[in-house]
Design a protein around this motif. Structure first.
Motif, PDB file in Angstrom:
ATOM      1  N   ALA A  35       0.829  -1.208   0.000  1.00 47.83           N
ATOM      2  CA  ALA A  35       0.000   0.000   0.000  1.00 47.83           C
ATOM      3  C   ALA A  35       0.862   1.256   0.000  1.00 47.83           C
ATOM      4  O   ALA A  35       0.493   2.273  -0.603  1.00 47.83           O
ATOM      5  CB  ALA A  35      -0.931  -0.002   1.206  1.00 47.83           C
ATOM      6  N   ALA A  36       2.019   1.190   0.671  1.00 47.61           N
ATOM      7  CA  ALA A  36       3.012   2.270   0.658  1.00 47.61           C
ATOM      8  C   ALA A  36       2.410   3.630   0.970  1.00 47.61           C
ATOM      9  O   ALA A  36       2.651   4.614   0.265  1.00 47.61           O
ATOM     10  CB  ALA A  36       3.742   2.306  -0.683  1.00 47.61           C
ATOM     11  N   GLU A  37       1.649   3.682   2.022  1.00 48.73           N
ATOM     12  CA  GLU A  37       1.019   4.946   2.407  1.00 48.73           C
ATOM     13  C   GLU A  37       1.824   5.703   3.453  1.00 48.73           C
ATOM     14  O   GLU A  37       1.309   6.544   4.176  1.00 48.73           O
ATOM     15  CB  GLU A  37      -0.398   4.669   2.919  1.00 48.73           C
ATOM     16  N   GLY A  38       3.099   5.404   3.519  1.00 51.23           N
ATOM     17  CA  GLY A  38       3.959   6.065   4.500  1.00 51.23           C
ATOM     18  C   GLY A  38       4.257   5.158   5.669  1.00 51.23           C
ATOM     19  O   GLY A  38       3.682   4.093   5.829  1.00 51.23           O
ATOM     20  N   THR A  39       5.160   5.589   6.491  1.00 56.08           N
ATOM     21  CA  THR A  39       5.598   4.743   7.591  1.00 56.08           C
ATOM     22  C   THR A  39       4.678   4.846   8.795  1.00 56.08           C
ATOM     23  O   THR A  39       3.831   5.729   8.892  1.00 56.08           O
ATOM     24  CB  THR A  39       7.011   5.146   8.061  1.00 56.08           C
ATOM     25  N   ALA A  40       4.921   3.948   9.722  1.00 63.89           N
ATOM     26  CA  ALA A  40       4.268   4.034  11.032  1.00 63.89           C
ATOM     27  C   ALA A  40       5.084   4.929  11.953  1.00 63.89           C
ATOM     28  O   ALA A  40       4.923   4.879  13.166  1.00 63.89           O
ATOM     29  CB  ALA A  40       4.148   2.637  11.626  1.00 63.89           C
ATOM     30  N   ALA A  41       5.961   5.730  11.361  1.00 56.47           N
ATOM     31  CA  ALA A  41       6.849   6.574  12.156  1.00 56.47           C
ATOM     32  C   ALA A  41       6.065   7.581  12.984  1.00 56.47           C
ATOM     33  O   ALA A  41       5.035   8.105  12.562  1.00 56.47           O
ATOM     34  CB  ALA A  41       7.829   7.301  11.247  1.00 56.47           C
TER      35      ALA A  41
END
Length: 413
Positions: A35-41
């Motif tokens: 999905a590459a919707e950004g990190t869980a950062a």
């Protein structure tokens, strides 16, 4: 690398287990990586006061629930992650560990720094309460070999057992060593991968002082952005991945599902600098060419590169130039660190697992947070959405401090 008259050897990957910041379990991690919707950062309270306080933790990981309260209490978090991933990988493989010949089963894990959380906590105990209050479990929780040791104890694996510690190449080094144990006939099965849980304040402060971490604190989920022109450093993460490798004859004899194969491995040293990569990528090139020779594969046959892609200025540019020089511009390139962050010694194992899933599924995950490709990076970098491609041959790159380089060449089953 074997002599030229020895044919290439393919280690069969029959099981995968993952615990990452993208998800607990292989299926969830893989879904979120695609999905590459950004990190869980996020900005972690434990890192308060450090300018780069952004990291990718796994807040929903409940070690007591997954591996049992008594085990969880005794183990550092990196060993907890390793055991959870190993349990999933063994279950996925269909192997019955209670009936296998343990003397023919090895365990090789990669870990970069070991039990830093335990170390940091016990230093505080000593300073505040005195040495007599330091835990008797400090040493077995701290030392890096215990990730492999606890897996062996859990599953009766009495074959070769050790940890590779080659910084951020550790997980890849472990898988390369595991394949060698299968090729030379020492083992029928090797439980191999990497684990790391090093989000302790002192270590993160050290990385920050080196200038390697992203300080995009106002937008943490977009901080890890491999190959992007605005990248400013990596985002540290915790995580683990374990792969079950089998001798192909052993796997076929039991009718195992083979998810992908490890066919080539190359390793080298930059012999250049403690922290910076060789600016020409000469050491990394040695490792990649060694992996190609080991596998008996030409550069033209490589259709996909799972890049180390850390989101640092130096790594991404050096790595991209090396890839183009050796493989050309035809492979589709991705870095999963835009989603997972950089799990240090576990990164190579996580990325090998993702490469195996890419080969199996025909889906190349995109590089998350890539908004504007650095114009100096002249590669086909997958971004925005997964790409469907029938990839037959892929490589997974890992590089670490000390100039450590390790690369796997993997093939579709």
């Amino acid at each position: 690398m074997p002599p030229a008259d020895i044919p290439p050897f393919e280690a069969a990957i029959t099981g995968i287990g993952m615990v990452t910041s993208a998800g607990i379990g292989t299926e969830t991690s893989w879904e979120n990586i695609r999905a590459a919707e950004g990190t869980a950062a996020a900005r972690l309270p434990a890192l308060e006061g450090i300018p780069a306080d952004v990291a990718c933790g796994i807040p929903d990981f409940d070690a007591a629930k997954i591996i049992g309260r008594r085990k969880a209490w005794r183990l550092d978090r990196n060993a907890q992650l390793a055991l959870a991933s190993a349990a999933e990988a063994i279950a996925d493989s269909g192997l019955d560990w209670q009936s296998w010949d343990g003397a023919r089963v090895g365990v090789i894990m990669g870990t970069g720094v070991g039990g830093t959380a335990t170390w940091e906590k016990q230093v505080q105990v000593r300073l505040e309460k005195g040495p007599e209050k330091v835990s008797a479990m400090l040493v077995p929780s701290l030392i890096v070999n215990m990730t492999s040791g606890h897996i062996a104890m859990e599953y009766g694996a009495r074959g070769p057992n050790f940890v590779t510690a080659s910084a951020c190449a550790s997980g890849t080094s472990a898988l390369g060593a595991a394949r060698d144990l299968l090729r030379n006939g020492t083992c029928d099965i090797v439980i191999a991968g990497g684990a790391e849980a090093a989000l302790s304040p002192t270590l993160i402060a050290g990385f920050d002082q080196m200038g390697t971490l992203s300080r995009r604190r106002d937008e943490p989920t977009a901080a890890s952005r491999p190959f992007d022109v605005d990248r400013d450093g990596f985002v540290p993460a915790e995580g683990a991945a374990v792969l079950i490798l089998e001798h192909p004859e052993h796997a076929r004899a039991r009718g195992a599902r083979i998810r992908a194969n490890i066919r080539g491995y190359g390793a080298s040293a930059d012999a250049y600098n403690a922290t910076a990569p060789d600016p020409e990528g000469a050491g990394a090139e040695l490792a990649l060419r060694a992996a190609l020779r080991d596998a008996g594969v030409t550069p033209q046959e490589v259709g996909h590169v799972n890049a180390h892609g850390t989101s640092t200025k130096l790594n991404d540019l050096t790595e991209s130039k090396m890839i183009r020089r050796v493989l050309g511009d035809h492979p589709a390139v991705t870095s999963v660190k835009g989603v997972t962050g950089h799990a240090l010694g576990a990164a190579g194992a996580i990325e090998a697992a993702v490469t195996a899933l890419t080969l199996e599924s025909g889906q190349i995950p995109p590089t998350a947070n890539l908004e504007s490709l650095d114009p100096e990076i002249e590669l086909d970098v997958v971004a925005k959405a997964p790409r469907t491609a029938g990839v037959e041959v892929a490589v997974s790159n890992s590089f670490g401090f000390g100039g450590q380089n390790a690369i796997l060449l993997m093939t579709r089953a």
